[in-house]
Design an enzyme around this catalytic site. Sequence first.
Site, PDB file in Angstrom:
ATOM      1  N   LYS A   1      24.068 -55.552 -51.205  1.00 54.11           N
ATOM      2  CA  LYS A   1      25.157 -56.382 -51.725  1.00 54.11           C
ATOM      3  C   LYS A   1      25.001 -54.264 -52.558  1.00 54.11           C
ATOM      4  O   LYS A   1      24.053 -53.640 -53.246  1.00 54.11           O
ATOM      5  CB  LYS A   1      24.693 -56.642 -53.132  1.00 54.11           C
TER       6      LYS A   1
ATOM      7  N   CYS B   1     -13.616 -30.276 -53.319  1.00 58.50           N
ATOM      8  CA  CYS B   1     -13.921 -30.207 -54.344  1.00 58.50           C
ATOM      9  C   CYS B   1     -15.130 -30.923 -54.848  1.00 58.50           C
ATOM     10  O   CYS B   1     -16.155 -30.946 -54.470  1.00 58.50           O
ATOM     11  CB  CYS B   1     -12.837 -30.645 -55.186  1.00 58.50           C
TER      12      CYS B   1
ATOM     13  N   PHE C   1     -17.487 -31.350 -52.081  1.00 55.46           N
ATOM     14  CA  PHE C   1     -18.250 -30.901 -51.418  1.00 55.46           C
ATOM     15  C   PHE C   1     -19.447 -30.649 -52.982  1.00 55.46           C
ATOM     16  O   PHE C   1     -20.544 -30.557 -52.219  1.00 55.46           O
ATOM     17  CB  PHE C   1     -17.402 -29.386 -52.172  1.00 55.46           C
TER      18      PHE C   1
ATOM     19  N   HIS D   1      -9.149 -27.158 -53.068  1.00 54.38           N
ATOM     20  CA  HIS D   1      -8.124 -28.294 -51.897  1.00 54.38           C
ATOM     21  C   HIS D   1      -7.677 -27.910 -50.870  1.00 54.38           C
ATOM     22  O   HIS D   1      -6.020 -27.370 -50.837  1.00 54.38           O
ATOM     23  CB  HIS D   1      -7.166 -28.885 -53.308  1.00 54.38           C
TER      24      HIS D   1
ATOM     25  N   GLU E   1      -6.068 -29.891 -48.833  1.00 50.78           N
ATOM     26  CA  GLU E   1      -4.748 -30.902 -48.541  1.00 50.78           C
ATOM     27  C   GLU E   1      -3.914 -29.797 -48.997  1.00 50.78           C
ATOM     28  O   GLU E   1      -2.379 -30.342 -48.409  1.00 50.78           O
ATOM     29  CB  GLU E   1      -4.813 -32.327 -48.811  1.00 50.78           C
TER      30      GLU E   1
HETATM   31  N1  GLN Z   1     -14.814 -32.941 -61.810  1.00 49.97           N
HETATM   32  C1  GLN Z   1     -15.090 -31.717 -60.689  1.00 49.97           C
HETATM   33  C2  GLN Z   1     -15.195 -29.990 -61.381  1.00 49.97           C
HETATM   34  O1  GLN Z   1     -14.224 -30.226 -62.195  1.00 49.97           O
HETATM   35  C3  GLN Z   1     -14.324 -31.660 -59.210  1.00 49.97           C
HETATM   36  C4  GLN Z   1     -13.200 -31.724 -59.573  1.00 49.97           C
HETATM   37  C5  GLN Z   1     -12.216 -31.913 -58.106  1.00 49.97           C
HETATM   38  O2  GLN Z   1     -12.682 -32.585 -57.484  1.00 49.97           O
HETATM   39  N2  GLN Z   1     -10.843 -31.411 -58.335  1.00 49.97           N
HETATM   40  O3  GLN Z   1     -15.901 -29.149 -60.960  1.00 49.97           O
END
Ligand code: GLN
Length: 570
Positions: free
Chosen positions: A215, A414, A417, A543, A545
């Site tokens: 529709k 991040c 890690f 990051h 990604e």
């Molecule tokens: N919290 C962590 C920091 O501030 C990792 C940040 C994150 O994963 N983007 O260093």
Amino acid sequence: MELLQSVGKSTDESEFYTPYPAGYKKDKTKFVVVFGTVISGLGKGIFSSSLAKLLKDKGLKVSPIKLEGYLNIDSGTLNPFRHGEVFVLDDGMETDMDLGTYERVLDQNLGRKNFATSGQIYSTILNKERAGDYLGRDVQMIPHVTGEVKLRLRELAMNTDADVVFVEVGGTVGDIENSFYIEALRELSYEEGPGQVCFACLCYILAPPALGEQKSKAAQLGIKRLMEYGIHPDVIACRAEDEVGLKVREKISLFTNVPVECVFSMHDLSSIYLLPENMRAEGLDDQVVEQLGLKDRCDAVEEEKHRIAWQAYVEKIQAEKPTVRIGVTGKYVSLRDSYASIIKAIEHSGIANEVEVEIVWIETTDVNEENVDEILGGVDGIIVPGGFGKRGTEGKILCIEHARKTGLPYLGICLGFQMAVIEFARNVCGLADATSTELDPETTHPVISILPDQKLIEGLGGNMRLGGQDVQITPGTIAYDLYGQKEQIRQRFRHRYEVDPSYIEQFEAAGLVFSGRHPEHPIMQVLELPKKMHPYFVAAQYHPELTSRPLNPQPMFVGLIEAAKTRAGK
Ligand code: GLN
């Protein structure tokens, strides 16, 4: 009529206030403007970036901009639960996740000029007002606020030397928040003249199951709403679950005076990367090129080259592939938009490895010593992505311990890690209460703590290490091989905490390798376990990604999926 060609100053002599950037040339840059009606969440960014890609493939220079209605200056303080992930650009701007779509689809780095919010616009105007720039005039929505919007768009056009600026208006037509943008764009089209601005309107075609047919009424009403603003669409894209049939498109055409060839069915597809080819097949790109008089600037040879490369990629998406299962942990697992770039990076590297990746979401608050083996038993690899705060971190550490001990391929990002460092400190180096000062400020072993040069800076949003930075990669490591034996790479950061340099010697003596570092300071940015200890245990403070692109998948993700594929025996 001669428009006032001022450079941002108001005057008493004219009602017009159209601040052009110095040296602005009309006709050089054309504009495609994308609006959404009926509902939000239609995929305006996907539409806009796919169309921009088709034009870019023809050799045209494109530059997108997202106009956000909200008053925040950037997306940095937005909750990913509500608004999806925060996408960080190379210049450190924290933006809406749509900018990620543009970067991926266009394979092009963007910057702060490609992202505007109402907050930024108003803040600029209020600063100008205080500086006396309006010369005694009362500052008004029209012409001053709209003038500022137009100025931004023209500055973007000039600074990027674009053939086409793609303007995506956030929200839905009829919202109070974005109405001044719409008004500004009406003015822009009037000032730039005929054939300079192409308006595209996305709408939604309802298909109530009880009726069993599509529709168009809601779509018609939505488009009418846009016309009330004095804007007539040149192109209409009909979002729907199934392909929108000719009859419905004809009806929309009849009610809007938009030729049926310009009413496009944008139905759901198995991957958004199929959309450019769909648009091309319907001739939408050529319609826009025609309307904007850009034919002479297009290069057919270039277009064919890009088309073939993209087509090959799309065929790989559609091919039958064996499946590998990747576990992704996270506290926002209930909202997939919070992990949009991770999902995309997994998709890109899956295609590069010719496997289908099934993502298994793991809510780490549910993980404990008793069930961790069982929860991770079914996955071929695991990612611990970024995050903030304590919730679920002990579960993440348990997952990492399991991965390290069982040879399960691991990618930490991040926070992932930092958690890998904590796990190693506790379970390999025997520092039982090792943690991050983000999680426990009183710990005796703060292996992760605030960056020394940032300790003095306080305040939410302002004290984060943000944006692209160079990373020095150690030759002979896994990271070095992943990054094509490059010693220097550039990656994007968004964090406050880092590895405390005083523990590094101890970690390295126990076998952990820091294969990526800041070029000058003792800031650890990539860690790994050597191949003889683990098939794939790699983590980054940045990051990865955010820089993965369909045709250029991010190496750390490619490495993870490759290791997972080997483990799964596929
Ligand atoms: N919290 C962590 C920091 O501030 C990792 C940040 C994150 O994963 N983007 O260093």
